[in-house]
Design an enzyme around this catalytic site. Sequence first.
Site, mmCIF file in Angstrom:
data_model
loop_
_atom_site.group_PDB
_atom_site.id
_atom_site.type_symbol
_atom_site.label_atom_id
_atom_site.label_comp_id
_atom_site.label_asym_id
_atom_site.label_seq_id
_atom_site.Cartn_x
_atom_site.Cartn_y
_atom_site.Cartn_z
ATOM 1 N N LYS A 1 0.855 -1.182 0.000
ATOM 2 C CA LYS A 1 0.000 0.000 0.000
ATOM 3 C C LYS A 1 0.896 1.239 0.000
ATOM 4 O O LYS A 1 1.517 1.564 1.011
ATOM 5 C CB LYS A 1 -0.918 0.010 1.219
ATOM 6 C CG LYS A 1 -1.948 1.135 1.210
ATOM 7 C CD LYS A 1 -2.898 1.008 2.394
ATOM 8 C CE LYS A 1 -3.965 2.082 2.336
ATOM 9 N NZ LYS A 1 -3.410 3.432 2.474
ATOM 10 N N ARG B 1 -7.962 12.457 -6.422
ATOM 11 C CA ARG B 1 -9.206 11.772 -6.049
ATOM 12 C C ARG B 1 -10.291 12.761 -5.654
ATOM 13 O O ARG B 1 -11.459 12.568 -5.959
ATOM 14 C CB ARG B 1 -8.956 10.802 -4.897
ATOM 15 C CG ARG B 1 -10.249 10.133 -4.415
ATOM 16 C CD ARG B 1 -10.012 8.879 -3.623
ATOM 17 N NE ARG B 1 -9.076 9.098 -2.533
ATOM 18 C CZ ARG B 1 -8.414 8.114 -1.919
ATOM 19 N NH1 ARG B 1 -8.586 6.875 -2.333
ATOM 20 N NH2 ARG B 1 -7.597 8.367 -0.925
ATOM 21 N N LYS C 1 -6.712 -8.036 -2.492
ATOM 22 C CA LYS C 1 -7.840 -7.947 -3.416
ATOM 23 C C LYS C 1 -8.229 -9.337 -3.902
ATOM 24 O O LYS C 1 -7.363 -10.202 -4.095
ATOM 25 C CB LYS C 1 -7.470 -7.100 -4.640
ATOM 26 C CG LYS C 1 -7.069 -5.664 -4.330
ATOM 27 C CD LYS C 1 -6.600 -4.928 -5.591
ATOM 28 C CE LYS C 1 -6.222 -3.491 -5.282
ATOM 29 N NZ LYS C 1 -5.690 -2.771 -6.463
#
Length: 669
Positions: A105, A126, A279
Amino acid sequence: MADLVNEIRDHQFRYYVLDKPIIPDADFDQLWQRLLKLESSNPEFCDPNSPTLEVGGGFATHFQQRDHIEKMMSLDNVFDEDELNSWFERIAKESTGNSWLCEVKVDGLAINLLYEDGKLSYALTRGNGATGEDVTLNIKTIKSVPHQLIGKNIPKLLEVRGEVFFPVAKFNEINEALEESGKTPFANPRNAAAGSLRQKDPRITASRPLDVVLHGVGAVDGAKFESQSSAYATLKSWGLPISNRYQVVKSKADVAEFIEFYLKHRHDVEHEIDGIVIKVNEREIQNALGFTSRAPKWAIAYKYPPEEVTTKLLDIKVSVGRTGRVTPFGFMEPVRVAGSTVTNATLHNAQEVTRKGILIGDVVILRKAGDVIPEILGPVIEKRSGNERAFEMPTNCPDCGSTLRAMSEGDIDIRCPNSQSCPAQLRERIYYIGSRAALDIDVLGYEAANALLEDKLIEDESAIFSLTISDLKKSKFFIKKDGEIGANAEKLIAALEGAKARPLWRILVALSIRHVGPTAAQALANRFGNIADIERATLEELSDIDGVGGVIAQSIKEWFSEKWHRNIVIKWEKSGVLMIDAVTEKLPQTLAGLTIVVTGSLINFTRDGVAEAITSRGGKSAASISKNTDYLVVGDAPGSKFQKAQELGVPVLDESRFKQLLESGPTGL
């Protein structure tokens, strides 16, 4: 709940818009988790505009706003094994037989790139998830971002998501340059990346060594991906920057192993990471699982223990080091950070305390990255009560009472000039002799060094190699309760005997000559081969050595000019310490004239051991890659040096081929 909503929104604004957070990420995570629990227990009081129902963030008003084609989501977080297992169980209720994609991450700034017919149309932060800031011109200054995709079957439209980051090595370099010029350094790489990307002038962004790694796909027209991993492979074939730090695994045990690996190696990565993202790999299952209002159900972030926390600064004290340098350090309320409880943290020097604006009594932000010494980054000014007070540097040594002073013009550090008999300096020097950086004597730790001095077994380091079992019997530290000699005494004598045959460069380091660390010591040992010639060398001869230079040369001359320093060398030599580089004389000089850099963890060499293997064969062990590097040796978890070696065309060797190089030189490869 209303108060928490307001507090969280304020922190989001400071983090996403101003790039000036006032609390560490871990504190924000605690606020977020508390609000989630309250909303879960009291759904009737939930604010319909709660930040937990949205993608957090915002945008700076001086950039044009654009909508994302497909909403840009956040990730839900877990913080321990139990929470991760609960997430696995939720996935298992709706899907079985899937594989997991694990990736690091990246602690950076989220970005969304839109390509139309293969051409970069625009780049957005974002923002609030639906709308972001247009930073296209600034993104185009980043070398790893292609303006035009390459390869086959390029889609008509493609949104790709990732992180803009500031490489750690470059971050350290730019901060050093800012400090030298008297400017305020960046607080951390994430802030450096955000601040660099949001410059109004793209030329400033272009001057910063930003990079991008992509890890997700938004809207797509003209392509289909069967899995997350196949999407990564395809994106990479189109020229997009995809990290190699991911792995597809089949079991929860494999996921746990991936998490543990990067917990140990998080500081070997070229960018900062704050956890692992897991994921579901299969895209069909991802689509079936779907999303909440703010995050995908098929992905989770496992957050590592925080490396930045807040605590109260109770006092600022000073310590005296082995070369007499007096260093302020913060004494704080105990706080757990990066897996350990911390009460003390360095403040470097008095000027640094002033520059950071730290007052005794402040709530401060503390950072501890892995094995790095804890450091106070700065105060949280908003939490001041008015009872805080300024720190005043002492004028006298706290251990021996000598008047403190700068030892040379322009020296920002103050030092205790009583180097021969200051108890603190003596204790630190003897402890340093046993450290891994010097002679690596396990038994000679801090307590043993203190006992040797307090029980008057030695007066200074000159007698350390003359110690006997009979001497150690006079100290309670080295005897058992029944009065018999302890095992630690026998181990110390044996370890001291073994240390006498250490390479010359280690002996030089153990002498605590100011500025002479492993690199300079190895250069001196390679050039002269014995300590007598080093002492006799002129200032010019020392200065001309690569890795030494004028400042270190002057320090060496000053050290040998002291009679009591020369006495240490004489007594060590009489006790059997080798003062010639016997190792260099025995080994073939297979690496003569070669400069070698090592990155990552090797199986059969320690960090010091690999440097010794290179220098003892005539080579130079360098810390950074340049056009003058002959070989890069790569172990597990190599950092950014590997990429730079590829860019410069430097030959890369694994550990096996490195051993061949040591044995036979370049002709043996």
